[in-house]
Design an enzyme around this catalytic site. Structure first.
Site, short mmCIF file in Angstrom:
data_model
loop_
_atom_site.label_atom_id
_atom_site.label_comp_id
_atom_site.label_asym_id
_atom_site.label_seq_id
_atom_site.Cartn_x
_atom_site.Cartn_y
_atom_site.Cartn_z
N TYR A 198 0.85 -1.20 0.00
CA TYR A 198 0.00 0.00 0.00
C TYR A 198 0.88 1.24 0.00
O TYR A 198 2.06 1.19 0.35
CB TYR A 198 -0.94 0.01 1.21
CG TYR A 198 -0.24 0.21 2.53
CD1 TYR A 198 0.23 -0.87 3.27
CD2 TYR A 198 -0.05 1.49 3.05
CE1 TYR A 198 0.87 -0.68 4.48
CE2 TYR A 198 0.58 1.69 4.26
CZ TYR A 198 1.04 0.59 4.97
OH TYR A 198 1.69 0.78 6.18
N CYS A 199 0.27 2.35 -0.41
CA CYS A 199 0.94 3.66 -0.33
C CYS A 199 -0.15 4.71 -0.13
O CYS A 199 -1.28 4.38 0.22
CB CYS A 199 1.78 3.92 -1.57
SG CYS A 199 0.84 3.96 -3.11
N THR A 200 0.18 5.98 -0.32
CA THR A 200 -0.77 7.06 0.00
C THR A 200 -2.03 7.00 -0.85
O THR A 200 -3.15 6.99 -0.32
CB THR A 200 -0.10 8.43 -0.22
OG1 THR A 200 1.20 8.40 0.35
CG2 THR A 200 -0.93 9.55 0.38
N ILE A 227 -4.21 4.59 1.01
CA ILE A 227 -4.76 4.84 2.35
C ILE A 227 -5.97 5.79 2.26
O ILE A 227 -6.93 5.65 3.01
CB ILE A 227 -3.67 5.47 3.26
CG1 ILE A 227 -2.50 4.50 3.40
CG2 ILE A 227 -4.23 5.83 4.62
CD1 ILE A 227 -1.19 5.18 3.78
#
Ligand SMILES: [Zn+2]
Ligand SMILES: [Zn+2]
Length: 343
Positions: A198-200, A227
């Site tokens: 996952y990332c932003t 996120i």
């Protein structure tokens, strides 16, 4: 025709106040082969300037990456405008959780080599051969699988203030570094473990998942929309929220609070704190975590040295800066020996 921003940040801030319109902070990206990024860039600038869009957008041969804000009343018009560009039709717009009318104060649309500085040579692998996209529910489910390794694809200063509870958070300054570290850590499990990333907002995982598949990983998954979208879905569908702390974002807000947990510490006194600041010395501008007490004591500086510099008359400060490479980048990597409690 105006193709570049002409107002200063102060003038813009004033105009935003005067207009009194609520603005939405939005991000979106799309990988797509763009033959002439400059033409798209100019087109977007003109259209967006009309729609009072502000923000920072990169256009390149590999696609577009946009972090912008728009008056709420112009959102539908913006969507319509994006839909008129074939590869952006129905593109998912990530709308920020916490709104701030001044998240951006300029409209910048830039042509770049890449839409994310990934340090990779694109010719080596197929960037469209990506991992399996998961929504919040699917992500939660896979997170509980003991055979899953969940990896935070962001940099150290981002995961420091918030991350998924069981995630591996590489202590890296760049995306490129984390790719190598994760590959080394999991080299014996390319076929038997689930690699869950996952990332932003999802963009880094698009690249990372294609990279890992290219490197022989068999079970590659990524959180779609990152996120930001996860948080939205968790709220909307009343799912269990497995993220703690704050989501670091790349605009003036610096972060969005997701839960009340404070998982970081002031880099100067060690007290629990997750407020990022930039050192008040323009020549330093170091990004670090500073509590209110330390901010008062240090006048928002990272060190005694910087504190002394900001006492000097402006002209003298300017003189000191001469010949030193411009470090005035908002998100300069937050590392410095002067920060006692930086882990
Ligand atoms: Zn402190
Ligand atoms: Zn400093």
């Amino acid at each position: 025709m105006q193709l570049y921003n002409k107002l200063s940040a102060e003038e813009r801030a004033h105009l935003i106040d005067e207009a009194g319109k609520d603005r939405l902070t939005i991000s979106f990206y799309q990988y797509y082969k763009i033959e002439n990024p400059q033409i798209l860039r100019n087109h977007l600038f003109i259209e967006w300037d009309n729609l009072e869009v502000l923000g920072r957008t990169y256009v390149s041969n590999e696609g577009i990456n946009a972090q912008i804000s728009v008056p709420a009343e112009n959102l539908a018009a913006l969507k319509e405008q994006l839909d008129s560009i074939s590869f952006l039709k129905d593109c998912r717009l990530n709308i920020a959780i916490e709104q701030d009318n001044k998240s951006f104060l300029k409209l910048k649309v830039k042509v770049r080599d890449k839409i994310v500085a990934d340090g990779l040579n694109d010719d080596t692998f197929d960037v469209t051969n990506i991992g399996i996209h998961l929504d919040a529910e699917g992500f939660n489910k896979l997170l509980e699988d003991p055979n899953t390794v969940c990896v935070d694809m962001r940099n150290h200063y981002e995961s420091e203030i918030g991350h998924f509870k069981t995630a591996v958070t590489p202590d890296v300054d760049t995306f490129r570094d984390s790719l190598d570290i994760i590959e080394e850590d999991l080299k014996d499990h390319k076929e038997d473990k689930n690699l869950l990333m996952y990332c932003t907002g999802g963009i880094r995982c698009e690249k990372a998942s294609a990279y890992y598949k290219h490197k022989g990983f068999k079970n590659v998954f990524q959180l779609e929309g990152g996120i930001i979208e996860y948080t939205r879905q968790v709220k909307e569908q009343e799912l269990e929220n497995k993220f703690i702390g704050k989501n670091f974002v790349f605009d003036h807000r610096r972060s969005e609070r997701i839960t009340e947990d404070v998982i970081a510490n002031c880099h100067q006194c060690g007290e629990p704190c997750d407020m990022h600041v930039n050192c008040a010395n323009e020549a330093c501008h170091l990004l670090f975590i500073q509590c209110e007490k330390c901010s008062k004591k240090m006048e928002t500086c990272c060190s005694i040295e910087c504190k002394e510099i900001i006492q000097l008359p402006f002209e003298e400060q300017k003189e000191l800066r001469k010949g030193i490479p411009n470090s005035n980048k908002i998100f300069k990597k937050g590392r410095s020996e002067v920060l006692k409690y930086k882990k």
